[in-house]
Design a protein around this motif. Structure first.
Motif, PDB file in Angstrom:
ATOM      1  N   ILE A   1      46.001  49.565  39.611  1.00 17.13           N
ATOM      2  CA  ILE A   1      45.843  49.416  38.156  1.00 17.13           C
ATOM      3  C   ILE A   1      44.726  50.345  37.668  1.00 17.13           C
ATOM      4  O   ILE A   1      44.872  51.042  36.662  1.00 17.13           O
TER       5      ILE A   1
ATOM      6  N   GLU B   1      54.866  49.270  33.250  1.00 17.11           N
ATOM      7  CA  GLU B   1      53.830  49.666  32.282  1.00 17.11           C
ATOM      8  C   GLU B   1      54.422  50.577  31.200  1.00 17.11           C
ATOM      9  O   GLU B   1      54.139  50.434  30.017  1.00 17.11           O
TER      10      GLU B   1
ATOM     11  N   PRO C   1      46.872  46.227  44.505  1.00 12.31           N
ATOM     12  CA  PRO C   1      47.122  46.093  43.061  1.00 12.31           C
ATOM     13  C   PRO C   1      45.922  46.480  42.199  1.00 12.31           C
ATOM     14  O   PRO C   1      46.083  47.218  41.220  1.00 12.31           O
TER      15      PRO C   1
ATOM     16  N   ARG D   1      51.145  44.439  34.681  1.00 11.16           N
ATOM     17  CA  ARG D   1      49.885  43.820  35.119  1.00 11.16           C
ATOM     18  C   ARG D   1      49.777  42.370  34.677  1.00 11.16           C
ATOM     19  O   ARG D   1      49.274  41.538  35.400  1.00 11.16           O
ATOM     20  N   TYR D   2      50.296  42.066  33.479  1.00 10.47           N
ATOM     21  CA  TYR D   2      50.137  40.704  32.987  1.00 10.47           C
ATOM     22  C   TYR D   2      50.980  39.703  33.766  1.00 10.47           C
ATOM     23  O   TYR D   2      50.749  38.517  33.717  1.00 10.47           O
TER      24      TYR D   2
ATOM     25  N   PHE E   1      55.538  48.790  39.205  1.00  8.94           N
ATOM     26  CA  PHE E   1      54.425  48.593  38.277  1.00  8.94           C
ATOM     27  C   PHE E   1      54.399  49.707  37.212  1.00  8.94           C
ATOM     28  O   PHE E   1      54.290  49.443  36.011  1.00  8.94           O
TER      29      PHE E   1
END
Ligand code: FES
Ligand SMILES: [Fe+2]
Length: 455
Positions: free
Chosen positions: A281, A242, A277, A224-225, A238
């Protein structure tokens, strides 16, 4: 961003924060500055003195030392805690050292004066040889110190005028209560002797700006960053990123992300996520929170509803209880830090790994750690990286031409806010003026901007 200038004029604070985004270097080594802190800051603030599992039974005690002060913390019969200054009222010998049980009270090793677990004098040997004025009731009891219990810890404050603990650590106290911080227990406890000023040590852990350079292993593509506007989002990538991040944090940080939670995340690798996205998330957060909660509840551990905690999620907050205590929660567990100055350029930093255990399966009393040096090979990778910068920074600050740190007002506001509250204490401002400012330091998202302290 407007620069917030200081507004008070007297009494003068040496090397004050004249500009909110510039920290004079002398604050990190000048012996006079250190002396002013010892006189005006440390005796006025709440300090985390011990974790309650160090004193699990009534009349267990620990000695808590800071600067030249020693305080004894005793577990009371109602499982609260009380504290007193560790100095025999006869000729000043410390009545207690280290830790143990004071079931029989304390007997001074020099001439044998005795005190109960509550600090009351219970015996003066050869009493008749003393004049009455040296035996005044009350005057020969150990001097009480304010002590309160919160968050699984006992806290002390030498200042009778300070507001109650909880007010001084809000809003961290309320948010951490919602996360049931009090049901965490120590899994392990390490300590580091760092050859740097205590504020320098703290400030190495309060911004994300250093992460890419200092901890390159945490910059994982796809997580995410690292998502950028317009970049293609791959839900599968993703999730992998994570999980990789949690795993690198778990191995590298030791404690902050617990191995139990990483295993739970691993079991969710095949979760289907939406293509959008933001939705992906949110779905991942909720799915992982639910799975972590179920795993802990199934084994009988106390865990809050992680999805009901603040909108950002508990996992993206750092909690700083001004000035020297941190809780860094991630999912079920946390790292916790405490910093104590040993001198202008020496700091004791302690790190706890805290997690949740089923009732009745909590580990026993934690053993106080022997401090390791900053370069000890036993440190995990992430502290090793942070600790390798710190001594270089402390040395660099002494450079003749270096005048002050230049803070990013967008990314390093927390450092400015922290330093300017310290100036408020050093200026002797009353607690009612300091209290609102404390709220700007006690909880923060990363990258907190420079705040108006109101003084
Ligand atoms: S100093 Fe404690 S009994 Fe004398
Ligand atoms: Fe770091």
């Amino acid at each position: 961003m407007a620069i917030v200038e200081k507004k008070w004029s007297a009494p003068p604070v040496p090397f004050a924060m004249e500009h909110a985004d510039r920290v004079p270097k002398e604050r990190y080594f000048d012996p006079d500055f250190f002396r002013v802190e010892a006189e005006h800051l440390w005796p006025r603030i709440w300090q985390m003195a011990c974790r309650l599992e160090e004193i699990p039974a009534p009349r267990d005690f620990v000695e808590y030392e800071f600067l030249d002060q020693s305080v004894v913390v005793v577990r009371t019969d109602d499982l609260g805690a009380s504290a007193f200054q560790n100095a025999c009222r006869h000729r000043g010998v410390k009545v207690a050292e280290g830790r143990g049980s004071c079931e029989q009270g304390f007997r001074c090793p020099f001439h044998g004066w005795c005190y109960g677990p509550d600090g009351a004098n219970t015996a003066v040997t050869q009493r008749r040889t003393f004049a009455e004025h040296n035996l005044e009731p009350g005057d020969i009891d150990l001097v009480p110190v304010r002590c309160e219990v919160w968050g699984g810890c006992a806290w002390i404050n030498l200042d009778d005028d300070a507001p109650p603990l909880r007010q001084c650590i809000e809003p961290a106290a309320t948010m951490l209560d919602e996360w049931k911080v009090e049901s965490l227990r120590t899994e392990w406890w390490y300590s580091a002797r760092l050859p740097v000023n205590w504020k320098l040590a703290i400030e190495a852990f309060v911004e994300m700006y250093h992460v890419v350079q200092t901890h390159p292993q945490l910059a994982i593509p796809g997580m995410r960053y690292s998502l950028r506007d317009g970049a293609a989002f791959d839900p599968r990538r993703f999730i992998d990123a994570e999980i990789e991040y949690l795993s690198v944090m778990c191995d590298g940080m030791a404690g902050m992300v617990h191995a139990n939670d990483v295993r739970v995340a691993e079991s969710l690798r095949d979760t289907e996520l939406p293509a959008d996205p933001a939705l992906a998330i949110a779905t991942w957060n909720r799915t992982l929170n639910d799975a972590v909660m179920s795993w802990h509840r199934d084994r009988g551990a106390d865990i809050p509803d992680l999805n009901e905690l603040d909108t950002q999620g508990i996992n993206l907050s750092f909690f700083h209880c001004f000035p020297h205590y941190f809780v860094l929660p991630m999912y079920s567990s946390a790292s916790s830090y405490r910093f104590r100055p040993l001198g202008p350029e020496e700091t004791l930093m302690e790190i706890w790994s805290l997690t949740r255990f089923p009732e009745g399966e909590e580990p026993g009393k934690p053993t106080p750690p022997e401090p390791w040096e900053a370069d000890d090979p036993r440190w995990p990778p992430i502290p090793t990286q942070d600790f390798s910068n710190l001594p270089r920074q402390q040395r660099g600050l002494h450079a003749q031409a270096f005048e002050y740190m230049r803070l990013s007002s967008g990314l390093e506001g927390h450092i400015s806010n922290f330093e300017r509250i310290i100036d408020g204490f050093l200026a002797g401002l009353p607690h009612e003026r300091l209290l609102p400012a404390l709220g700007s330091v006690n909880v923060y998202p990363f990258d907190k901007p420079i705040a108006d302290m109101g003084f």
